[in-house]
Enzyme design. Structure first.
Site, PDB file in Angstrom:
ATOM      1  N   ILE A  50     -23.389  51.682  91.989  1.00 44.25           N
ATOM      2  CA  ILE A  50     -23.011  51.806  90.586  1.00 44.25           C
ATOM      3  C   ILE A  50     -22.142  53.041  90.344  1.00 44.25           C
ATOM      4  CG2 ILE A  50     -24.955  50.463  89.696  1.00 44.25           C
ATOM      5  CD1 ILE A  50     -26.415  53.016  89.044  1.00 44.25           C
ATOM      6  N   SER A  76     -34.637  56.641  87.248  1.00 41.95           N
ATOM      7  CA  SER A  76     -35.102  55.282  87.495  1.00 41.95           C
ATOM      8  C   SER A  76     -36.414  55.049  86.777  1.00 41.95           C
ATOM      9  CB  SER A  76     -35.305  55.065  88.988  1.00 41.95           C
ATOM     10  OG  SER A  76     -36.009  53.863  89.214  1.00 41.95           O
ATOM     11  N   TYR A  93     -39.919  58.724  96.312  1.00 35.35           N
ATOM     12  CA  TYR A  93     -38.733  58.354  95.522  1.00 35.35           C
ATOM     13  C   TYR A  93     -39.061  58.468  94.029  1.00 35.35           C
ATOM     14  CZ  TYR A  93     -35.022  55.443  93.528  1.00 35.35           C
ATOM     15  OH  TYR A  93     -33.985  54.969  92.760  1.00 35.35           O
ATOM     16  N   LYS A 134     -37.535  60.957  91.068  1.00 35.31           N
ATOM     17  CA  LYS A 134     -36.915  60.440  89.849  1.00 35.31           C
ATOM     18  C   LYS A 134     -37.609  61.011  88.602  1.00 35.31           C
ATOM     19  CE  LYS A 134     -33.580  58.706  91.595  1.00 35.31           C
ATOM     20  NZ  LYS A 134     -32.199  58.854  91.156  1.00 35.31           N
TER      21      LYS A 134
END
Ligand code: NAP
Ligand code: NAG
Ligand code: NAG
Ligand code: NAG
Length: 317
Positions: free
Chosen positions: A47, A169, A201, A205
């Site tokens: 993205i 996220s 992860y 985030k």
């Protein structure tokens, strides 16, 4: 014959479902960016690349900040071609190296007079350590961007109204920050299993969201605003290092529930461009809409503590 009807039905339902549910909202801002400069980290693929193309089409000078010279220069050609703009440059930046972050910032500040939008997009989903010995996901997703943002903050202030956008996220909901582990092991969690990888992860985030919260406070009274966001579930290279087994499971899910990279860049673009959202500085967006956060993601004390430990890790005053 009936088999064909069924198949047709399926295709129609799939199309409707994708169009109305999965695809999500589009950034509707018509803002042009002639004379403005934007940095997008990790913009050689995923993205980040579609975000860069859109911004270049709007006339911005776009800096592709990527770690690999080869991948970065290949993307440079593509972004120029797709956007029809030659105001696109590649500058080497490895967020897993504090030295590289400093040298990127130095080069950028020397060669570019403006900075209007900083998009902290790069991210990894992979275990390992950075050059400086930090957990890879903590180091790249959080610490590298922390240092980068701080080194570029004065330039952003000079060029205000300016914006910082942090691509976080939904996974931050599963995260927690273990400050003891950070202090003793320079990483968010010990453990190498697949579930541990997902947790780390998510932790990294959560760091992004907390930082946006603290940064917005520190930016009060300036003309710099900042936002964090969930871009959606998107088919990109992010899970390139996931196990073979989880890739197979993910495949059908991707087909039905994941966005493509253009759809996946819309919330980033919304936060970077949409007029009139300045009063929402520090907030979290998803599907081009501001969202409420759980308490742990706007915990003032944790956000401040994370800021301080990050300053210490980066050797910032
Ligand atoms: N895909 C999803 O479903 C999803 C969902 C929620 C959030 N996100 C977030 O969206 C952002 C973009 O991810 P994506 O899905 O587009 O993934 P991607 O296709 O893997 O792109 C990630 C980008 O980050 C770069 N990067 C990784 N490590 C770096 C480092 N040390 N220094 C500089 N750049 C580095 C990569 O460069 P290389 O190509 O050289 O590795 C790549 O350009 C990430 O922050 C991710 O956490 C994605
Ligand atoms: C995003 O918003 C659109 C328009 O409001 C809505 O139709 C769609 O269901 C939403 N998608 C998600 C994944 O929330
Ligand atoms: C974005 O996140 C990074 C790393 O978590 C942090 O250093 C930076 O201050 C954040 N910026 C904004 C605007 O939230
Ligand atoms: C990630 O995958 C690449 C290519 O498949 C491989 O070379 C690399 O060693 C992997 N890294 C980790 C940390 O698993």
């Amino acid at each position: 014959m009936c088999g064909l009807c069924l198949l047709l039905c399926f295709v129609v339902v799939f199309y409707i479902f994708h169009h109305f549910v999965v695809k999500g909202k589009k950034c509707t801002s018509k803002v042009k960016l002639h004379g403005k400069t934007v940095i997008v980290t990790g913009s050689n693929t995923g993205i980040g690349k579609t975000t860069a193309i859109d911004l270049a089409q709007r006339g911005a000078r776009v800096i592709l900040a990527c770690r690999s010279k080869q991948r970065g220069e290949a993307a440079l050609q593509e972004v120029r071609r797709e956007s029809g703009s030659n105001q696109v440059v590649f500058m080497q930046l490895d967020l897993g190296s504090l030295k590289s972050v400093r040298s990127f910032a130095e080069t950028f500040l020397k060669s570019e007079p403006r900075l209007d939008i900083l998009i902290n997009n790069a991210g990894v989903y992979m275990q390992g350590r950075t050059e400086d010995g930090f957990g890879l996901m903590f180091g790249v997703n959080h610490l590298g961007h922390f240092l980068l943002t701080n080194l570029l903050l004065d330039r952003l202030k000079e060029c205000g109204p300016s914006r910082i956008v942090n691509v976080s996220s939904l996974a931050h909901n599963f995260g927690k920050i273990d400050f003891d582990c950070l202090n003793s092991h320079k990483t968010l969690r010990i453990g190498t299993s697949n579930t541990e990888a997902f947790k780390i992860y998510s932790d990294s985030k959560l760091c992004n969201v907390l930082f946006t919260h603290e940064l917005a406070k520190r930016l009060q009274g300036t003309s710099v605003t900042c936002y964090s966001l969930h871009p959606g579930a998107i088919t990109t290279e992010l899970t390139r290092n996931a196990s073979f087994f989880s890739k197979i499971i993910l495949q059908p899910v991707k087909l039905f529930l994941f966005k493509n990279v253009v759809q996946g860049s819309q919330t980033t673009l919304h936060c970077a461009l949409q007029e009139g959202i300045e009063h929402l500085s520090g907030r979290y967006f998803s599907n081009c809409t501001v969202r409420e956060l759980y308490a742990k993601a706007k915990d003032d004390a944790a956000a401040k503590k994370l800021w301080e430990i990050s300053e210490r890790f980066c050797g910032l005053p």
